[in-house]
Design an enzyme around this catalytic site. Structure first.
Site, mmCIF file in Angstrom:
data_model
loop_
_atom_site.group_PDB
_atom_site.id
_atom_site.type_symbol
_atom_site.label_atom_id
_atom_site.label_comp_id
_atom_site.label_asym_id
_atom_site.label_seq_id
_atom_site.Cartn_x
_atom_site.Cartn_y
_atom_site.Cartn_z
ATOM 1 C CG ASP A 158 1.429 -1.652 3.827
ATOM 2 O OD1 ASP A 158 0.355 -1.019 3.774
ATOM 3 O OD2 ASP A 158 2.297 -1.582 2.946
ATOM 4 C CG HIS A 188 0.643 1.983 2.643
ATOM 5 N ND1 HIS A 188 -0.206 1.019 2.150
ATOM 6 C CD2 HIS A 188 1.039 2.716 1.566
ATOM 7 C CE1 HIS A 188 -0.322 1.158 0.834
ATOM 8 N NE2 HIS A 188 0.416 2.193 0.463
ATOM 9 C CD GLU A 214 -0.037 2.927 -3.275
ATOM 10 O OE1 GLU A 214 -0.285 2.541 -4.430
ATOM 11 O OE2 GLU A 214 0.031 2.154 -2.307
#
Length: 394
Positions: free
Chosen positions: A93, A164, A227
Protein backbone atom coordinates in the site's frame (compact mmCIF):
# COMPACT_ATOMS: atom_id res chain seq x y z
CA UNK A 1 -18.48 -32.55 5.44
CA UNK A 2 -17.89 -34.64 8.56
CA UNK A 3 -19.79 -36.60 11.17
CA UNK A 4 -18.91 -36.66 14.83
CA UNK A 5 -20.50 -39.14 17.15
CA UNK A 6 -19.92 -39.44 20.88
CA UNK A 7 -21.38 -42.53 22.55
CA UNK A 8 -20.87 -43.94 26.06
CA UNK A 9 -17.58 -45.57 25.27
CA UNK A 10 -16.23 -44.09 22.05
CA UNK A 11 -15.80 -41.01 19.93
CA UNK A 12 -15.84 -41.34 16.13
CA UNK A 13 -15.11 -38.73 13.49
CA UNK A 14 -15.81 -39.76 9.89
CA UNK A 15 -15.25 -37.74 6.72
CA UNK A 16 -14.50 -38.24 3.02
CA UNK A 17 -11.49 -35.87 3.08
CA UNK A 18 -8.64 -34.78 5.33
CA UNK A 19 -10.26 -31.36 5.46
CA UNK A 20 -13.50 -32.86 6.77
CA UNK A 21 -11.61 -34.79 9.44
CA UNK A 22 -9.74 -31.62 10.33
CA UNK A 23 -12.99 -29.69 10.87
CA UNK A 24 -14.40 -32.60 12.87
CA UNK A 25 -11.40 -32.36 15.19
CA UNK A 26 -11.94 -28.59 15.61
CA UNK A 27 -15.54 -29.25 16.67
CA UNK A 28 -14.39 -31.98 19.05
CA UNK A 29 -11.90 -29.55 20.63
CA UNK A 30 -14.69 -27.01 21.08
CA UNK A 31 -16.70 -29.60 23.03
CA UNK A 32 -13.97 -30.07 25.63
CA UNK A 33 -14.86 -27.96 28.70
CA UNK A 34 -12.39 -25.18 29.35
CA UNK A 35 -12.35 -25.35 33.17
CA UNK A 36 -9.61 -27.59 34.54
CA UNK A 37 -10.98 -30.64 36.31
CA UNK A 38 -9.54 -34.07 37.07
CA UNK A 39 -12.12 -35.69 34.85
CA UNK A 40 -13.32 -34.43 31.49
CA UNK A 41 -16.78 -35.38 30.32
CA UNK A 42 -18.30 -34.74 26.91
CA UNK A 43 -22.02 -35.17 26.23
CA UNK A 44 -23.16 -38.02 23.97
CA UNK A 45 -24.16 -36.55 20.63
CA UNK A 46 -24.38 -36.99 16.89
CA UNK A 47 -23.25 -34.13 14.62
CA UNK A 48 -23.61 -34.17 10.85
CA UNK A 49 -21.98 -31.00 9.62
CA UNK A 50 -20.78 -29.09 6.56
CA UNK A 51 -20.21 -25.47 5.62
CA UNK A 52 -22.68 -23.19 3.94
CA UNK A 53 -20.13 -21.05 2.09
CA UNK A 54 -16.92 -21.84 0.21
CA UNK A 55 -15.09 -18.61 1.10
CA UNK A 56 -14.89 -18.04 4.84
CA UNK A 57 -12.25 -15.40 5.13
CA UNK A 58 -10.36 -12.99 7.31
CA UNK A 59 -8.18 -10.22 5.93
CA UNK A 60 -5.21 -8.46 7.52
CA UNK A 61 -3.54 -5.25 6.35
CA UNK A 62 0.18 -5.34 7.20
CA UNK A 63 1.06 -2.17 5.31
CA UNK A 64 -0.29 0.49 7.69
CA UNK A 65 1.17 -1.45 10.60
CA UNK A 66 3.51 -4.40 10.27
CA UNK A 67 3.11 -7.66 12.22
CA UNK A 68 5.89 -10.21 12.64
CA UNK A 69 5.78 -13.71 11.21
CA UNK A 70 4.90 -15.26 14.61
CA UNK A 71 1.75 -13.17 14.87
CA UNK A 72 0.70 -14.06 11.31
CA UNK A 73 0.86 -17.74 12.33
CA UNK A 74 -1.16 -17.00 15.44
CA UNK A 75 -3.75 -15.19 13.30
CA UNK A 76 -3.96 -18.26 11.06
CA UNK A 77 -4.50 -20.38 14.21
CA UNK A 78 -7.50 -18.19 15.09
CA UNK A 79 -8.97 -18.80 11.65
CA UNK A 80 -8.46 -22.54 12.07
CA UNK A 81 -10.29 -22.61 15.37
CA UNK A 82 -13.43 -21.19 13.79
CA UNK A 83 -13.26 -23.23 10.55
CA UNK A 84 -12.40 -20.30 8.36
CA UNK A 85 -10.44 -21.16 5.25
CA UNK A 86 -9.09 -18.02 3.56
CA UNK A 87 -6.43 -15.61 4.83
CA UNK A 88 -6.42 -12.47 2.64
CA UNK A 89 -3.00 -10.88 3.19
CA UNK A 90 -2.87 -7.19 2.20
CA UNK A 91 0.86 -6.83 1.53
CA UNK A 92 1.34 -3.52 -0.30
CA UNK A 93 0.00 0.00 0.00
CA UNK A 94 1.03 3.66 0.08
CA UNK A 95 2.43 3.34 3.60
CA UNK A 96 4.65 0.32 3.07
CA UNK A 97 5.64 -2.49 0.70
CA UNK A 98 5.91 -5.68 2.75
CA UNK A 99 6.96 -8.49 0.38
CA UNK A 100 10.50 -9.17 -0.84
CA UNK A 101 10.74 -9.15 -4.65
CA UNK A 102 14.16 -10.39 -5.78
CA UNK A 103 14.08 -8.59 -9.12
CA UNK A 104 13.31 -5.21 -7.53
CA UNK A 105 15.23 -4.98 -4.23
CA UNK A 106 14.39 -1.30 -3.72
CA UNK A 107 10.74 -2.23 -3.08
CA UNK A 108 11.82 -3.37 0.37
CA UNK A 109 15.06 -1.34 0.76
CA UNK A 110 13.09 1.90 0.25
CA UNK A 111 9.40 0.97 0.01
CA UNK A 112 9.17 -0.96 3.29
CA UNK A 113 10.17 2.02 5.46
CA UNK A 114 8.49 5.34 6.21
CA UNK A 115 9.88 8.31 8.14
CA UNK A 116 7.01 8.45 10.61
CA UNK A 117 3.32 7.70 11.07
CA UNK A 118 0.06 9.47 11.72
CA UNK A 119 -0.81 9.65 15.38
CA UNK A 120 -4.26 10.27 16.82
CA UNK A 121 -7.25 10.50 14.52
CA UNK A 122 -6.89 11.30 10.81
CA UNK A 123 -8.77 14.58 11.25
CA UNK A 124 -6.07 15.84 13.65
CA UNK A 125 -3.38 15.45 10.93
CA UNK A 126 -0.63 14.86 13.52
CA UNK A 127 2.51 12.81 12.85
CA UNK A 128 5.45 11.37 14.73
CA UNK A 129 8.96 11.16 13.27
CA UNK A 130 9.80 7.59 14.29
CA UNK A 131 11.06 5.58 11.32
CA UNK A 132 8.70 2.64 10.85
CA UNK A 133 8.60 -0.46 8.69
CA UNK A 134 9.40 -4.08 8.03
CA UNK A 135 8.81 -6.74 5.40
CA UNK A 136 8.60 -10.50 4.93
CA UNK A 137 11.40 -12.30 3.12
CA UNK A 138 10.40 -14.85 0.51
CA UNK A 139 11.56 -17.58 2.90
CA UNK A 140 9.21 -16.29 5.62
CA UNK A 141 6.35 -16.13 3.14
CA UNK A 142 6.96 -19.75 2.06
CA UNK A 143 6.96 -20.77 5.71
CA UNK A 144 3.66 -18.99 6.41
CA UNK A 145 2.01 -20.37 3.26
CA UNK A 146 3.12 -23.90 4.21
CA UNK A 147 1.85 -23.37 7.77
CA UNK A 148 -1.53 -22.23 6.46
CA UNK A 149 -1.79 -25.00 3.85
CA UNK A 150 -1.22 -27.70 6.48
CA UNK A 151 -4.22 -26.21 8.28
CA UNK A 152 -6.47 -26.10 5.19
CA UNK A 153 -6.20 -22.33 4.85
CA UNK A 154 -5.64 -20.66 1.49
CA UNK A 155 -3.49 -17.53 1.61
CA UNK A 156 -4.63 -14.96 -0.95
CA UNK A 157 -2.03 -12.21 -1.41
CA UNK A 158 -3.04 -8.67 -2.34
CA UNK A 159 -0.69 -6.56 -4.44
CA UNK A 160 -2.43 -3.19 -4.89
CA UNK A 161 -2.75 -1.54 -8.32
CA UNK A 162 -3.23 0.85 -10.05
CA UNK A 163 -3.79 3.00 -6.92
CA UNK A 164 -2.38 2.69 -3.38
CA UNK A 165 1.03 2.58 -5.05
CA UNK A 166 3.12 5.30 -3.37
CA UNK A 167 5.49 2.90 -1.53
CA UNK A 168 6.28 1.21 -4.87
CA UNK A 169 6.68 4.58 -6.62
CA UNK A 170 8.99 5.88 -3.88
CA UNK A 171 11.21 2.92 -4.80
CA UNK A 172 10.78 3.11 -8.61
CA UNK A 173 9.43 6.57 -9.53
CA UNK A 174 9.72 5.88 -13.29
CA UNK A 175 6.43 3.93 -13.17
CA UNK A 176 4.43 7.00 -12.17
CA UNK A 177 2.95 9.72 -14.37
CA UNK A 178 5.16 12.54 -13.08
CA UNK A 179 8.48 10.81 -12.43
CA UNK A 180 8.50 11.76 -8.73
CA UNK A 181 10.38 11.97 -6.42
CA UNK A 182 8.08 10.31 -3.85
CA UNK A 183 8.28 9.33 -0.21
CA UNK A 184 6.59 6.32 1.38
CA UNK A 185 3.38 7.88 2.69
CA UNK A 186 3.09 8.92 6.33
CA UNK A 187 -0.60 9.77 6.13
CA UNK A 188 -3.52 7.39 5.73
CA UNK A 189 -6.18 7.77 3.07
CA UNK A 190 -6.26 7.98 -0.72
CA UNK A 191 -3.32 9.58 -2.52
CA UNK A 192 -3.16 11.01 -6.03
CA UNK A 193 0.03 9.34 -7.29
CA UNK A 194 -0.76 5.97 -8.88
CA UNK A 195 0.82 3.64 -11.43
CA UNK A 196 0.96 5.04 -14.97
CA UNK A 197 -0.46 2.52 -17.50
CA UNK A 198 2.53 2.59 -19.86
CA UNK A 199 4.27 -0.50 -21.25
CA UNK A 200 7.22 -0.33 -18.82
CA UNK A 201 4.78 -0.30 -15.86
CA UNK A 202 3.03 -3.45 -17.08
CA UNK A 203 6.40 -5.15 -17.46
CA UNK A 204 7.32 -4.10 -13.90
CA UNK A 205 4.04 -5.37 -12.44
CA UNK A 206 4.13 -8.63 -14.41
CA UNK A 207 7.64 -9.33 -13.12
CA UNK A 208 6.46 -8.68 -9.56
CA UNK A 209 3.39 -10.89 -10.04
CA UNK A 210 5.57 -13.69 -11.48
CA UNK A 211 7.40 -13.88 -8.15
CA UNK A 212 4.13 -13.57 -6.20
CA UNK A 213 2.55 -16.43 -8.18
CA UNK A 214 5.53 -18.63 -7.39
CA UNK A 215 5.14 -17.98 -3.65
CA UNK A 216 1.35 -18.31 -3.40
CA UNK A 217 -0.41 -21.33 -4.91
CA UNK A 218 -3.91 -19.82 -4.44
CA UNK A 219 -6.39 -19.87 -7.32
CA UNK A 220 -7.04 -16.13 -6.82
CA UNK A 221 -4.54 -13.28 -6.67
CA UNK A 222 -6.02 -10.04 -5.31
CA UNK A 223 -4.93 -6.97 -7.26
CA UNK A 224 -6.78 -4.32 -5.25
CA UNK A 225 -8.16 -1.96 -7.88
CA UNK A 226 -9.91 0.31 -5.37
CA UNK A 227 -9.68 4.03 -4.67
CA UNK A 228 -7.64 5.00 -7.71
CA UNK A 229 -7.86 8.77 -8.26
CA UNK A 230 -7.71 9.78 -11.91
CA UNK A 231 -6.06 13.18 -11.19
CA UNK A 232 -2.62 12.31 -12.62
CA UNK A 233 -4.04 10.28 -15.52
CA UNK A 234 -6.10 13.25 -16.73
CA UNK A 235 -2.98 15.40 -17.13
CA UNK A 236 -0.57 12.71 -18.31
CA UNK A 237 0.37 12.58 -21.99
CA UNK A 238 1.18 8.86 -21.70
CA UNK A 239 -2.26 8.06 -20.29
CA UNK A 240 -4.08 10.19 -22.82
CA UNK A 241 -2.24 8.48 -25.68
CA UNK A 242 -3.29 5.05 -24.32
CA UNK A 243 -6.92 6.25 -24.10
CA UNK A 244 -6.70 7.37 -27.72
CA UNK A 245 -4.84 4.31 -28.98
CA UNK A 246 -7.25 1.85 -27.33
CA UNK A 247 -10.39 3.83 -28.23
CA UNK A 248 -11.35 4.27 -24.56
CA UNK A 249 -14.03 6.69 -23.46
CA UNK A 250 -12.37 8.12 -20.35
CA UNK A 251 -10.10 7.45 -17.36
CA UNK A 252 -12.58 4.96 -15.86
CA UNK A 253 -12.25 2.84 -18.98
CA UNK A 254 -8.49 3.29 -18.71
CA UNK A 255 -8.66 1.72 -15.26
CA UNK A 256 -10.66 -1.17 -16.72
CA UNK A 257 -8.02 -1.50 -19.49
CA UNK A 258 -5.31 -1.63 -16.80
CA UNK A 259 -7.09 -4.36 -14.85
CA UNK A 260 -7.81 -6.39 -18.02
CA UNK A 261 -4.14 -6.29 -19.04
CA UNK A 262 -3.12 -7.59 -15.62
CA UNK A 263 -5.88 -10.19 -15.69
CA UNK A 264 -4.72 -11.51 -19.05
CA UNK A 265 -1.26 -12.01 -17.62
CA UNK A 266 -2.52 -13.73 -14.45
CA UNK A 267 -4.89 -15.95 -16.47
CA UNK A 268 -2.00 -16.92 -18.76
CA UNK A 269 -0.35 -18.38 -15.65
CA UNK A 270 -3.44 -20.44 -14.85
CA UNK A 271 -4.74 -18.19 -12.08
CA UNK A 272 -7.56 -15.68 -11.60
CA UNK A 273 -7.75 -12.14 -10.29
CA UNK A 274 -9.97 -10.72 -7.63
CA UNK A 275 -10.42 -7.02 -6.95
CA UNK A 276 -12.45 -4.61 -4.85
CA UNK A 277 -15.76 -3.54 -6.40
CA UNK A 278 -14.24 -0.51 -8.17
CA UNK A 279 -13.01 -2.96 -10.83
CA UNK A 280 -16.62 -2.92 -12.12
CA UNK A 281 -16.16 0.70 -13.25
CA UNK A 282 -15.56 0.99 -16.96
CA UNK A 283 -16.42 -2.70 -17.48
CA UNK A 284 -15.42 -5.84 -15.60
CA UNK A 285 -12.45 -7.97 -16.72
CA UNK A 286 -13.71 -11.24 -18.27
CA UNK A 287 -12.86 -13.76 -15.52
CA UNK A 288 -12.44 -11.51 -12.50
CA UNK A 289 -14.05 -12.10 -9.12
CA UNK A 290 -15.29 -9.12 -7.12
CA UNK A 291 -14.94 -8.30 -3.46
CA UNK A 292 -17.89 -6.06 -2.62
CA UNK A 293 -16.96 -3.56 0.10
CA UNK A 294 -18.97 -0.41 -0.65
CA UNK A 295 -22.14 -2.15 0.47
CA UNK A 296 -23.49 -5.14 -1.47
CA UNK A 297 -24.46 -3.31 -4.68
CA UNK A 298 -21.24 -4.14 -6.53
CA UNK A 299 -21.54 -7.78 -5.51
CA UNK A 300 -25.12 -7.99 -6.74
CA UNK A 301 -24.15 -6.40 -10.06
CA UNK A 302 -21.19 -8.81 -10.50
CA UNK A 303 -23.29 -11.90 -9.61
CA UNK A 304 -25.91 -10.83 -12.17
CA UNK A 305 -23.08 -10.75 -14.74
CA UNK A 306 -22.10 -14.32 -13.67
CA UNK A 307 -18.93 -13.32 -11.85
CA UNK A 308 -17.92 -14.83 -8.51
CA UNK A 309 -18.30 -12.56 -5.48
CA UNK A 310 -17.04 -12.33 -1.92
CA UNK A 311 -19.28 -10.10 0.18
CA UNK A 312 -17.46 -7.86 2.59
CA UNK A 313 -19.58 -4.72 3.02
CA UNK A 314 -18.25 -2.01 5.33
CA UNK A 315 -21.56 -2.04 7.19
CA UNK A 316 -21.07 -5.60 8.57
CA UNK A 317 -17.56 -6.83 7.83
CA UNK A 318 -15.15 -4.02 8.68
CA UNK A 319 -13.57 -4.95 11.97
CA UNK A 320 -11.63 -1.69 12.15
CA UNK A 321 -14.92 0.00 13.13
CA UNK A 322 -15.94 0.65 16.71
CA UNK A 323 -17.69 -2.32 18.29
CA UNK A 324 -19.00 -0.51 21.37
CA UNK A 325 -19.80 3.01 22.54
CA UNK A 326 -16.90 4.96 20.89
CA UNK A 327 -16.13 7.07 23.96
CA UNK A 328 -15.38 3.89 25.94
CA UNK A 329 -13.37 2.21 23.19
CA UNK A 330 -9.77 2.59 21.99
CA UNK A 331 -9.33 4.91 18.99
CA UNK A 332 -10.70 3.50 15.71
CA UNK A 333 -11.28 4.84 12.20
CA UNK A 334 -15.02 5.38 12.83
CA UNK A 335 -18.10 3.36 11.97
CA UNK A 336 -20.09 1.25 14.42
CA UNK A 337 -20.32 -2.49 13.85
CA UNK A 338 -21.50 -4.49 16.81
CA UNK A 339 -21.29 -8.25 17.22
CA UNK A 340 -25.11 -8.37 16.86
CA UNK A 341 -24.83 -6.63 13.51
CA UNK A 342 -22.28 -9.17 12.26
CA UNK A 343 -24.51 -12.04 13.44
CA UNK A 344 -27.38 -10.49 11.46
CA UNK A 345 -25.42 -10.45 8.19
CA UNK A 346 -26.69 -12.53 5.26
CA UNK A 347 -23.98 -12.77 2.55
CA UNK A 348 -26.50 -13.82 -0.12
CA UNK A 349 -28.73 -10.88 -1.10
CA UNK A 350 -32.40 -11.85 -1.36
CA UNK A 351 -32.65 -9.94 -4.66
CA UNK A 352 -30.61 -12.62 -6.46
CA UNK A 353 -32.31 -15.55 -8.15
CA UNK A 354 -31.10 -19.11 -7.50
CA UNK A 355 -28.58 -19.17 -10.33
CA UNK A 356 -27.14 -15.73 -9.45
CA UNK A 357 -26.92 -16.73 -5.77
CA UNK A 358 -24.53 -19.54 -6.76
CA UNK A 359 -21.97 -16.87 -7.60
CA UNK A 360 -21.74 -15.72 -3.96
CA UNK A 361 -18.63 -17.53 -2.74
CA UNK A 362 -18.99 -16.27 0.83
CA UNK A 363 -17.73 -13.37 2.90
CA UNK A 364 -14.84 -12.18 5.00
CA UNK A 365 -13.95 -9.79 7.80
CA UNK A 366 -11.57 -6.97 6.90
CA UNK A 367 -8.95 -5.71 9.31
CA UNK A 368 -7.40 -2.41 8.20
CA UNK A 369 -4.67 -1.44 10.64
CA UNK A 370 -4.29 2.35 10.53
CA UNK A 371 -5.39 2.39 14.18
CA UNK A 372 -3.98 -1.00 15.20
CA UNK A 373 -0.38 -0.43 16.13
CA UNK A 374 0.26 -3.84 17.65
CA UNK A 375 -1.00 -7.43 17.82
CA UNK A 376 -2.99 -6.87 21.04
CA UNK A 377 -5.07 -4.21 19.37
CA UNK A 378 -5.73 -6.48 16.37
CA UNK A 379 -6.96 -9.20 18.72
CA UNK A 380 -9.13 -6.70 20.60
CA UNK A 381 -10.74 -5.61 17.32
CA UNK A 382 -11.33 -9.03 15.74
CA UNK A 383 -12.87 -10.68 18.80
CA UNK A 384 -15.71 -11.43 19.26
CA UNK A 385 -16.90 -10.24 15.83
CA UNK A 386 -14.87 -12.84 13.97
CA UNK A 387 -16.70 -15.58 15.91
CA UNK A 388 -20.03 -14.16 14.80
CA UNK A 389 -18.89 -14.07 11.17
CA UNK A 390 -17.58 -17.64 11.34
CA UNK A 391 -21.05 -18.81 12.40
CA UNK A 392 -22.74 -16.83 9.62
CA UNK A 393 -20.42 -18.47 7.08
CA UNK A 394 -20.50 -22.03 8.37
Amino acid sequence: HYELSVSNNKITITAFSNQGLFYGIQTFLQLIPSEKKNKISIPCLQINDYSKYKWRGMHLDVSRHFFPKEFIKKYIDYLVRYKMNVFHWHLTDDQGWRIEIKKYPKLTEIGAWRKGSMIGHYREQKFDDKPYGGFYTQEEIKEIVAYATERHITVVPEIEMPGHAVAALASYPQYSCTGGPFEVALKWGVLDDVFCPKEETFEFLENILSEVLTLFPSEYIHIGGDECPKTRWKKCANCQSVIKREGLKDEHELQSYFIRRIEKFVNSRGRKIMGWDEILEGGLAPNAAVMSWRGTKGGIEAAKQNHFVVMTPGSHCYFDHYQGEPKNEPLAIGGFTTVEKVYGFNPTPTTLNKNEANYILGAQGNVWTEYMEDANKVEYMIFPRMLALSEVLW
